[in-house]
Design a protein around this motif. Sequence first.
Motif, short mmCIF file in Angstrom:
data_model
loop_
_atom_site.label_atom_id
_atom_site.label_comp_id
_atom_site.label_asym_id
_atom_site.label_seq_id
_atom_site.Cartn_x
_atom_site.Cartn_y
_atom_site.Cartn_z
N PHE A 102 58.42 6.95 31.48
CA PHE A 102 59.87 6.99 31.35
C PHE A 102 60.29 6.02 30.26
CE2 PHE A 102 58.54 4.26 34.76
CZ PHE A 102 59.31 3.12 34.68
N ASP A 103 61.06 6.52 29.33
CA ASP A 103 61.47 5.76 28.15
C ASP A 103 60.23 5.16 27.47
OD1 ASP A 103 64.17 6.34 28.61
OD2 ASP A 103 64.41 4.60 29.91
N THR A 104 60.23 3.85 27.27
CA THR A 104 59.08 3.21 26.62
C THR A 104 58.07 2.66 27.63
OG1 THR A 104 60.23 1.08 26.53
CG2 THR A 104 60.43 2.54 24.60
N PHE A 105 58.32 2.92 28.92
CA PHE A 105 57.46 2.40 29.98
C PHE A 105 56.53 3.47 30.53
CE2 PHE A 105 61.24 -0.27 30.07
CZ PHE A 105 60.69 -1.54 30.10
N GLU A 106 55.37 3.02 31.00
CA GLU A 106 54.43 3.89 31.72
C GLU A 106 53.97 3.16 32.96
OE1 GLU A 106 51.43 4.63 28.75
OE2 GLU A 106 52.35 6.54 28.23
N ASN A 107 53.90 3.88 34.07
CA ASN A 107 53.38 3.33 35.31
C ASN A 107 52.01 3.94 35.58
OD1 ASN A 107 55.61 1.76 35.82
ND2 ASN A 107 56.42 3.05 37.44
N TYR A 108 51.08 3.10 36.00
CA TYR A 108 49.74 3.55 36.39
C TYR A 108 49.60 3.18 37.87
CZ TYR A 108 48.90 3.99 31.42
OH TYR A 108 48.97 4.35 30.10
N ASN A 113 44.79 1.43 46.65
CA ASN A 113 45.12 0.00 46.78
C ASN A 113 46.62 -0.26 46.74
OD1 ASN A 113 42.39 -1.36 46.75
ND2 ASN A 113 42.25 -0.01 44.97
N TRP A 114 47.40 0.79 46.61
CA TRP A 114 48.86 0.76 46.54
C TRP A 114 49.34 -0.25 45.50
CZ3 TRP A 114 50.81 4.88 48.77
CH2 TRP A 114 52.18 5.05 48.69
N ILE A 115 48.84 -0.06 44.26
CA ILE A 115 49.24 -0.93 43.15
C ILE A 115 49.80 -0.10 42.02
CG2 ILE A 115 47.60 -2.79 43.68
CD1 ILE A 115 45.82 -1.71 41.37
N ILE A 116 50.70 -0.72 41.26
CA ILE A 116 51.25 -0.12 40.05
C ILE A 116 51.12 -1.14 38.92
CG2 ILE A 116 53.33 0.72 38.87
CD1 ILE A 116 54.36 1.68 41.60
N LEU A 117 50.55 -0.69 37.83
CA LEU A 117 50.54 -1.47 36.59
C LEU A 117 51.60 -0.83 35.70
CD1 LEU A 117 46.69 -1.50 36.15
CD2 LEU A 117 48.07 -3.52 36.65
N GLN A 118 52.66 -1.57 35.39
CA GLN A 118 53.68 -1.03 34.51
C GLN A 118 53.46 -1.57 33.11
OE1 GLN A 118 58.16 -1.98 34.17
NE2 GLN A 118 58.05 -0.15 35.47
N THR A 119 53.48 -0.67 32.14
CA THR A 119 53.26 -1.06 30.76
C THR A 119 54.46 -0.73 29.89
OG1 THR A 119 52.29 1.04 30.07
CG2 THR A 119 50.78 -0.60 30.98
N GLU A 120 54.56 -1.44 28.80
CA GLU A 120 55.46 -1.09 27.72
C GLU A 120 54.69 -1.38 26.44
OE1 GLU A 120 60.10 -1.41 26.50
OE2 GLU A 120 59.17 -3.26 27.20
#
Length: 145
Positions: A102-108, A113-120
């Motif tokens: 979404f926009d300039t962000f990506e969620n992995y 393990n119920w984790i999210i790495l959010q990147t920009e």
Amino acid sequence: MKINLKNGIDKLIFGMKQSDVIAIYGKPNKNYNDEDDNVILVYNALKIRMTFYKDEDLRLGYLVASSPDLELFGNKIMYRNITAVKKDLAQKGITKFTQEEFDTFENYFNEENWIILQTEFDEVVKFEIGAIINSKDEFEWKFKK
């Protein structure tokens, strides 16, 4: 600050009450209720936001953090290239990620393990971890007084 998969971050353990957290870290910088009436505590120095679920007797169930001190398996994860972070995780058997943009962000998102790495811009800028929900659709609370 060590990330303890399925358990929490640092001294924060899923299932804690607000009083348990305040006894360790002191008074939060911010305390408010979200749209679901969950209680949110924010600690600026730790760069962490904690969610205590209303429907779960106000137990700690979700953490959002952006501290540069976050470590997973002894490796720093914040402000590093997502490819390098995923390579480190693959060495520990964590390879399945659902990717959302979404926009300039990506969620992995890694459901196991119920984790999210959010990147920009391909760099990790936020880390999220939630309490595990078991096959009976119940939270697995890890905190024992």
